[in-house]
Scaffold this motif. Structure first.
Motif, PDB file in Angstrom:
ATOM      1  N   GLY A   1       0.575   5.971  10.973  1.00 40.84           N
ATOM      2  CA  GLY A   1      -0.731   6.138  10.356  1.00 40.84           C
ATOM      3  C   GLY A   1      -0.989   5.229   9.174  1.00 40.84           C
ATOM      4  N   LEU A   2      -0.059   4.327   8.864  1.00 39.93           N
ATOM      5  CA  LEU A   2      -0.226   3.457   7.703  1.00 39.93           C
ATOM      6  C   LEU A   2      -1.242   2.356   7.971  1.00 39.93           C
ATOM      7  CD1 LEU A   2       3.394   2.904   6.385  1.00 39.93           C
ATOM      8  CD2 LEU A   2       1.613   4.287   5.385  1.00 39.93           C
ATOM      9  N   THR A   3      -1.981   2.040   6.935  1.00 38.09           N
ATOM     10  CA  THR A   3      -2.904   0.926   6.979  1.00 38.09           C
ATOM     11  C   THR A   3      -2.254  -0.240   6.255  1.00 38.09           C
ATOM     12  OG1 THR A   3      -4.751   2.460   6.894  1.00 38.09           O
ATOM     13  CG2 THR A   3      -5.213   0.169   6.316  1.00 38.09           C
ATOM     14  N   MET A   4      -2.296  -1.399   6.872  1.00 35.82           N
ATOM     15  CA  MET A   4      -1.715  -2.581   6.243  1.00 35.82           C
ATOM     16  C   MET A   4      -2.415  -2.845   4.916  1.00 35.82           C
ATOM     17  SD  MET A   4       0.852  -4.003   7.796  1.00 35.82           S
ATOM     18  CE  MET A   4       0.918  -5.635   7.065  1.00 35.82           C
ATOM     19  N   PRO A   5      -1.659  -3.282   3.920  1.00 35.85           N
ATOM     20  CA  PRO A   5      -2.274  -3.679   2.653  1.00 35.85           C
ATOM     21  C   PRO A   5      -2.984  -5.019   2.857  1.00 35.85           C
ATOM     22  CG  PRO A   5       0.055  -4.152   2.618  1.00 35.85           C
ATOM     23  CD  PRO A   5      -0.207  -3.426   3.904  1.00 35.85           C
ATOM     24  N   PRO A   6      -3.793  -5.411   1.906  1.00 34.99           N
ATOM     25  CA  PRO A   6      -4.442  -6.720   2.042  1.00 34.99           C
ATOM     26  C   PRO A   6      -3.399  -7.839   2.025  1.00 34.99           C
ATOM     27  CG  PRO A   6      -4.845  -5.785  -0.138  1.00 34.99           C
ATOM     28  CD  PRO A   6      -4.156  -4.734   0.656  1.00 34.99           C
TER      29      PRO A   6
ATOM     30  N   ARG B   1       0.867  -1.180   0.000  1.00 34.82           N
ATOM     31  CA  ARG B   1       0.000   0.000   0.000  1.00 34.82           C
ATOM     32  C   ARG B   1       0.897   1.220   0.000  1.00 34.82           C
ATOM     33  NH1 ARG B   1      -5.268   0.589   1.250  1.00 34.82           N
ATOM     34  NH2 ARG B   1      -5.325  -1.397   2.378  1.00 34.82           N
ATOM     35  N   GLU B   2       0.783   2.023  -1.081  1.00 33.12           N
ATOM     36  CA  GLU B   2       1.535   3.265  -1.195  1.00 33.12           C
ATOM     37  C   GLU B   2       1.016   4.260  -0.159  1.00 33.12           C
ATOM     38  OE1 GLU B   2       4.076   4.593  -3.056  1.00 33.12           O
ATOM     39  OE2 GLU B   2       4.446   2.506  -3.536  1.00 33.12           O
ATOM     40  N   ALA B   3       1.957   4.907   0.523  1.00 33.05           N
ATOM     41  CA  ALA B   3       1.587   5.872   1.558  1.00 33.05           C
ATOM     42  C   ALA B   3       2.024   7.283   1.214  1.00 33.05           C
ATOM     43  CB  ALA B   3       2.207   5.453   2.892  1.00 33.05           C
ATOM     44  N   GLY B   4       2.508   7.494   0.009  1.00 30.66           N
ATOM     45  CA  GLY B   4       3.006   8.813  -0.367  1.00 30.66           C
ATOM     46  C   GLY B   4       4.427   9.015   0.126  1.00 30.66           C
ATOM     47  N   TYR B   5       5.070  10.042  -0.375  1.00 34.30           N
ATOM     48  CA  TYR B   5       6.453  10.374  -0.021  1.00 34.30           C
ATOM     49  C   TYR B   5       7.385   9.194  -0.244  1.00 34.30           C
ATOM     50  CZ  TYR B   5       4.203  14.382   2.038  1.00 34.30           C
ATOM     51  OH  TYR B   5       3.438  15.488   2.233  1.00 34.30           O
ATOM     52  N   GLY B   6       7.107   8.357  -1.257  1.00 30.08           N
ATOM     53  CA  GLY B   6       7.988   7.246  -1.583  1.00 30.08           C
ATOM     54  C   GLY B   6       7.957   6.112  -0.587  1.00 30.08           C
ATOM     55  N   ARG B   7       6.873   5.995   0.175  1.00 30.66           N
ATOM     56  CA  ARG B   7       6.768   4.944   1.171  1.00 30.66           C
ATOM     57  C   ARG B   7       5.739   3.905   0.744  1.00 30.66           C
ATOM     58  NH1 ARG B   7       8.585   9.310   3.689  1.00 30.66           N
ATOM     59  NH2 ARG B   7       9.762   9.091   5.592  1.00 30.66           N
ATOM     60  N   THR B   8       6.114   2.633   0.886  1.00 33.04           N
ATOM     61  CA  THR B   8       5.199   1.533   0.598  1.00 33.04           C
ATOM     62  C   THR B   8       5.275   0.536   1.750  1.00 33.04           C
ATOM     63  OG1 THR B   8       5.575   1.771  -1.773  1.00 33.04           O
ATOM     64  CG2 THR B   8       4.583  -0.286  -1.038  1.00 33.04           C
ATOM     65  N   LEU B   9       4.131   0.224   2.333  1.00 30.36           N
ATOM     66  CA  LEU B   9       4.052  -0.802   3.363  1.00 30.36           C
ATOM     67  C   LEU B   9       3.580  -2.086   2.696  1.00 30.36           C
ATOM     68  CD1 LEU B   9       4.254  -1.694   6.288  1.00 30.36           C
ATOM     69  CD2 LEU B   9       1.895  -0.888   6.616  1.00 30.36           C
ATOM     70  N   TRP B  10       4.381  -3.146   2.839  1.00 27.97           N
ATOM     71  CA  TRP B  10       4.103  -4.431   2.195  1.00 27.97           C
ATOM     72  C   TRP B  10       3.416  -5.372   3.175  1.00 27.97           C
ATOM     73  CZ3 TRP B  10       4.692  -4.852  -2.928  1.00 27.97           C
ATOM     74  CH2 TRP B  10       5.471  -3.884  -3.562  1.00 27.97           C
ATOM     75  N   SER B  11       2.667  -6.321   2.639  1.00 26.49           N
ATOM     76  CA  SER B  11       1.909  -7.253   3.478  1.00 26.49           C
ATOM     77  C   SER B  11       2.806  -8.172   4.300  1.00 26.49           C
ATOM     78  CB  SER B  11       0.932  -8.074   2.626  1.00 26.49           C
ATOM     79  OG  SER B  11       1.590  -8.759   1.588  1.00 26.49           O
ATOM     80  N   ASP B  12       4.096  -8.234   3.984  1.00 30.82           N
ATOM     81  CA  ASP B  12       5.030  -9.019   4.799  1.00 30.82           C
ATOM     82  C   ASP B  12       5.637  -8.182   5.931  1.00 30.82           C
ATOM     83  OD1 ASP B  12       6.777  -7.411   3.374  1.00 30.82           O
ATOM     84  OD2 ASP B  12       7.911  -9.073   2.500  1.00 30.82           O
ATOM     85  N   GLY B  13       5.143  -6.950   6.112  1.00 35.86           N
ATOM     86  CA  GLY B  13       5.584  -6.096   7.208  1.00 35.86           C
ATOM     87  C   GLY B  13       6.743  -5.181   6.883  1.00 35.86           C
ATOM     88  N   VAL B  14       7.267  -5.223   5.687  1.00 33.72           N
ATOM     89  CA  VAL B  14       8.394  -4.364   5.298  1.00 33.72           C
ATOM     90  C   VAL B  14       7.864  -3.024   4.804  1.00 33.72           C
ATOM     91  CG1 VAL B  14      10.336  -4.082   3.703  1.00 33.72           C
ATOM     92  CG2 VAL B  14       9.891  -6.311   4.749  1.00 33.72           C
ATOM     93  N   LEU B  15       8.432  -1.958   5.326  1.00 32.29           N
ATOM     94  CA  LEU B  15       8.153  -0.607   4.855  1.00 32.29           C
ATOM     95  C   LEU B  15       9.351  -0.177   4.032  1.00 32.29           C
ATOM     96  CD1 LEU B  15       6.492   2.067   4.898  1.00 32.29           C
ATOM     97  CD2 LEU B  15       7.879   2.710   6.886  1.00 32.29           C
TER      98      LEU B  15
END
Length: 170
Positions: free
Chosen positions: A118-123, A78-92
């Motif tokens: 404030g990130l929401t986990m991706p599916p 899940r893209e969070a803006g500012y070049g940040r992506t939270l992955w379903s395996d817990g890696v940001l």
């Protein structure tokens, strides 16, 4: 279901002369990435220094699907803006290319806590029907019939010289 332990990995991107991107991760990993717009879908093909390869596809609504060529189950980001992506395996993953230098370090440190908190986990998984619905919504948004764009970030994933972002799906 418990959420995976989060860990942060930063990366920098270098645009190469052949229009591919060399991505270097803070944990020593490397990827070579190239855009593949086949069929109107927003796909990036990647290969890494360990011989792994696959694709990242922007499904829409800031959801990215990473498919591994070796058959490993896909993960979602899940893209969070500012070049940040939270992955379903817990890696940001955090793109340090966007800011650069001392300013990037300061902005990264200041915003990391606020953005991560404030990130929401991706599916963890999506059905083929759910993926197709995200693609359909993204296509409708891109053609002007939606909520202002598939990602809310004009130029997201574009590697041309007019792009206002260095990001390309995670």
């Amino acid at each position: 279901m418990p959420q995976p332990q989060r860990r942060e990995i930063t990366y920098t991107d270098e645009l190469l002369a052949d229009r591919t991107v060399h991505r270097r991760y803070s944990d020593g990993g490397q990827e070579w990435r190239s855009a593949d717009g086949g069929g109107g879908r927003r796909i990036v093909r990647w290969r890494d220094e360990r011989g792994g390869s696959g694709t990242d596809e922007l499904l829409g609504r800031r959801i990215v699907k990473r498919v591994y060529a070796n058959g490993r189950p896909p993960i979602y980001g899940r893209e969070a803006g500012y070049g940040r992506t939270l992955w379903s395996d817990g890696v940001l993953t955090v793109n340090r290319t966007s800011f650069g230098g001392r300013l990037g370090t300061v902005l990264g440190a200041v915003t990391a806590g606020a953005v991560v908190g404030g990130l929401t986990m991706p599916p963890a998984s999506l059905s083929p029907e759910e993926e197709e619905e995200l693609r359909r919504q993204a296509e409708a948004s891109a053609s002007g019939g939606g909520d202002g764009g598939a990602t809310g970030d004009p130029g997201y994933g574009d590697w041309d010289d007019s792009s206002d972002t260095d990001d390309d799906f995670g």
